[in-house]
Design a protein around this motif. Structure first.
Motif, mmCIF file in Angstrom:
data_model
loop_
_atom_site.group_PDB
_atom_site.id
_atom_site.type_symbol
_atom_site.label_atom_id
_atom_site.label_comp_id
_atom_site.label_asym_id
_atom_site.label_seq_id
_atom_site.Cartn_x
_atom_site.Cartn_y
_atom_site.Cartn_z
ATOM 1 N N PHE A 8 2.352 15.329 3.576
ATOM 2 C CA PHE A 8 1.737 14.727 2.400
ATOM 3 C C PHE A 8 0.456 14.027 2.850
ATOM 4 N N ASP A 9 -0.685 14.633 2.545
ATOM 5 C CA ASP A 9 -1.922 14.095 3.102
ATOM 6 C C ASP A 9 -2.627 13.073 2.218
ATOM 7 N N TYR A 10 -2.369 13.074 0.923
ATOM 8 C CA TYR A 10 -2.919 12.060 0.031
ATOM 9 C C TYR A 10 -1.824 11.560 -0.905
ATOM 10 N N TRP A 11 -1.848 10.264 -1.142
ATOM 11 C CA TRP A 11 -0.884 9.596 -2.001
ATOM 12 C C TRP A 11 -1.626 8.784 -3.057
ATOM 13 N N GLY A 12 -0.997 8.649 -4.225
ATOM 14 C CA GLY A 12 -1.515 7.718 -5.203
ATOM 15 C C GLY A 12 -1.138 6.294 -4.837
ATOM 16 N N GLN A 13 -1.529 5.352 -5.678
ATOM 17 C CA GLN A 13 -1.255 3.938 -5.412
ATOM 18 C C GLN A 13 0.125 3.521 -5.920
ATOM 19 N N GLY A 14 0.743 4.386 -6.720
ATOM 20 C CA GLY A 14 2.088 4.124 -7.211
ATOM 21 C C GLY A 14 2.109 3.456 -8.574
ATOM 22 N N THR A 15 3.215 3.706 -9.297
ATOM 23 C CA THR A 15 3.440 3.056 -10.588
ATOM 24 C C THR A 15 4.889 2.565 -10.616
ATOM 25 N N LEU A 16 5.096 1.343 -11.065
ATOM 26 C CA LEU A 16 6.412 0.713 -11.012
ATOM 27 C C LEU A 16 7.228 1.036 -12.254
ATOM 28 N N GLN A 18 0.827 -1.209 0.000
ATOM 29 C CA GLN A 18 0.000 0.000 0.000
ATOM 30 C C GLN A 18 0.862 1.260 0.000
ATOM 31 N N ALA A 19 0.243 2.375 -0.358
ATOM 32 C CA ALA A 19 0.925 3.660 -0.259
ATOM 33 C C ALA A 19 1.007 4.092 1.204
ATOM 34 N N PRO A 20 1.965 4.925 1.537
ATOM 35 C CA PRO A 20 2.028 5.457 2.901
ATOM 36 C C PRO A 20 0.800 6.310 3.208
ATOM 37 N N GLN A 21 0.506 6.432 4.498
ATOM 38 C CA GLN A 21 -0.543 7.348 4.923
ATOM 39 C C GLN A 21 -0.060 8.081 6.164
ATOM 40 N N VAL A 22 -0.416 9.353 6.235
ATOM 41 C CA VAL A 22 0.068 10.160 7.346
ATOM 42 C C VAL A 22 -0.693 9.826 8.626
ATOM 43 N N LEU A 23 0.041 9.755 9.728
ATOM 44 C CA LEU A 23 -0.544 9.529 11.046
ATOM 45 C C LEU A 23 -0.513 10.803 11.886
ATOM 46 N N TYR A 36 6.923 4.654 -8.010
ATOM 47 C CA TYR A 36 6.861 6.105 -7.942
ATOM 48 C C TYR A 36 5.449 6.517 -7.516
ATOM 49 N N TYR A 37 5.402 7.292 -6.440
ATOM 50 C CA TYR A 37 4.142 7.807 -5.914
ATOM 51 C C TYR A 37 4.054 9.311 -6.150
ATOM 52 N N CYS A 38 2.867 9.791 -6.487
ATOM 53 C CA CYS A 38 2.621 11.223 -6.399
ATOM 54 C C CYS A 38 1.894 11.472 -5.074
ATOM 55 N N ALA A 39 2.101 12.640 -4.514
ATOM 56 C CA ALA A 39 1.516 12.956 -3.218
ATOM 57 C C ALA A 39 1.152 14.442 -3.167
ATOM 58 N N ARG A 40 0.053 14.726 -2.506
ATOM 59 C CA ARG A 40 -0.393 16.106 -2.352
ATOM 60 C C ARG A 40 0.242 16.732 -1.122
ATOM 61 N N ASN A 41 0.681 17.972 -1.271
ATOM 62 C CA ASN A 41 1.274 18.715 -0.165
ATOM 63 C C ASN A 41 0.196 19.534 0.536
ATOM 64 N N GLN A 95 -14.309 12.523 -3.426
ATOM 65 C CA GLN A 95 -13.178 12.204 -2.582
ATOM 66 C C GLN A 95 -11.893 12.423 -3.372
ATOM 67 N N VAL A 96 -10.844 12.724 -2.643
ATOM 68 C CA VAL A 96 -9.548 12.970 -3.277
ATOM 69 C C VAL A 96 -9.016 11.670 -3.873
ATOM 70 N N GLN A 97 -8.585 11.763 -5.118
ATOM 71 C CA GLN A 97 -7.949 10.613 -5.784
ATOM 72 C C GLN A 97 -6.732 11.082 -6.560
ATOM 73 N N LEU A 98 -5.674 10.294 -6.464
ATOM 74 C CA LEU A 98 -4.460 10.487 -7.249
ATOM 75 C C LEU A 98 -4.153 9.161 -7.919
ATOM 76 N N VAL A 99 -4.075 9.180 -9.238
ATOM 77 C CA VAL A 99 -3.869 7.930 -9.978
ATOM 78 C C VAL A 99 -2.666 8.082 -10.900
ATOM 79 N N GLU A 100 -1.609 7.343 -10.580
ATOM 80 C CA GLU A 100 -0.393 7.375 -11.391
ATOM 81 C C GLU A 100 -0.497 6.412 -12.569
ATOM 82 N N SER A 101 0.228 6.733 -13.623
ATOM 83 C CA SER A 101 0.322 5.851 -14.788
ATOM 84 C C SER A 101 1.632 6.137 -15.511
ATOM 85 N N GLY A 102 1.976 5.267 -16.450
ATOM 86 C CA GLY A 102 3.154 5.498 -17.263
ATOM 87 C C GLY A 102 4.364 4.657 -16.913
#
Lengths: 108, 121
Positions: free
Chosen positions: B108-116, A42-47, B94-99, B1-8
């Protein structure tokens, strides 16, 4: 760059245990310290952010403390879903964020 | 809801290039700085790059400076990472994340699921 060092690198504990993870910064960072949990796959999540502020939706058994160079993350009573890897992150240098190396919390 | 979806992501040879995308939804994308963070197999998290909310400034980790370029298209709610001169050590999720800025404290309060991304010959 600011270096972040976590200890221990791994930890075995049982459900119901109280656990403390430490993070040390290579220079003073005030309270610019965040904690993240990452479960396998899973992706990290802030605590915790700003050293001791609990992110919305995070259970109250998680708490953070510290300032300057020394910080702790405490889990008051471990639950099965808490077995994961934990990372600290400094945001003092917000344009060059750095993470600790991680602490893997395993079931004893 | 906030969503971040990586691709590529994918497999690329050493010296090759790849462009990652992160599609954002559920929030006003143009109001937030965005980051890329990577994680090599069985390793920890490594911050890669950040871009301001309006794209006016970008900053990079030393390990990717001069090879990677972060950019964004606020009209398409999309973040990008152009990766050139790829090396084996760039292999990672590689994850994208919102600041989020909470009273001057950033995280970083939201993260995508990542792309390898796999760099291999």
């Amino acid at each position: 760059d600011i270096q972040m060092t976590q200890s221990p690198s791994s930890l075995s504990a049982s459900v119901g245990d109280r656990v403390t993870i430490t993070c040390r910064a290579s220079q003073s960072i005030g309270r610019f310290l965040n904690w993240y949990q990452q479960r396998p796959g899973q992706a990290p999540q802030v605590l915790i952010y700003a050293a001791s502020s609990l992110q919305s939706g995070v259970p109250s058994r998680f708490s953070g403390s510290g300032s300057g160079t020394d910080f702790t993350l405490t889990i008051s009573s471990l639950q099965p879903e808490d077995f994961a890897t934990y990372y600290c992150q400094q945001s003092y240098s917000s344009l060059r964020n750095t993470f600790g190396q991680g602490t893997k919390l395993e079931i004893k | 809801q906030v969503q971040l979806v990586e691709s590529g992501g994918g497999v690329v040879r050493p010296g090759g290039s790849l462009r990652l995308s992160c599609a954002a939804s559920g929030f006003t994308f143009s109001n937030y700085g965005m980051h890329w963070v990577r994680q090599a197999p069985d390793k920890g998290l490594e911050w890669v790059a950040v871009i301001y909310y309006d794209g006016s400034n970008q900053y990079y980790a030393d390990s990717v400076k001069g090879r990677f370029t972060i950019s964004r298209d606020n009209s398409k709610n999309t973040l990008y990472l152009q990766m050139n001169s790829l090396r084996a050590e760039d292999t990672a999720v590689y994850y994208c994340a919102r600041n989020l800025d909470s009273r001057g404290y950033y995280y970083f309060d939201y993260w995508g699921q990542g792309t390898l991304v796999t760099v291999s010959s």
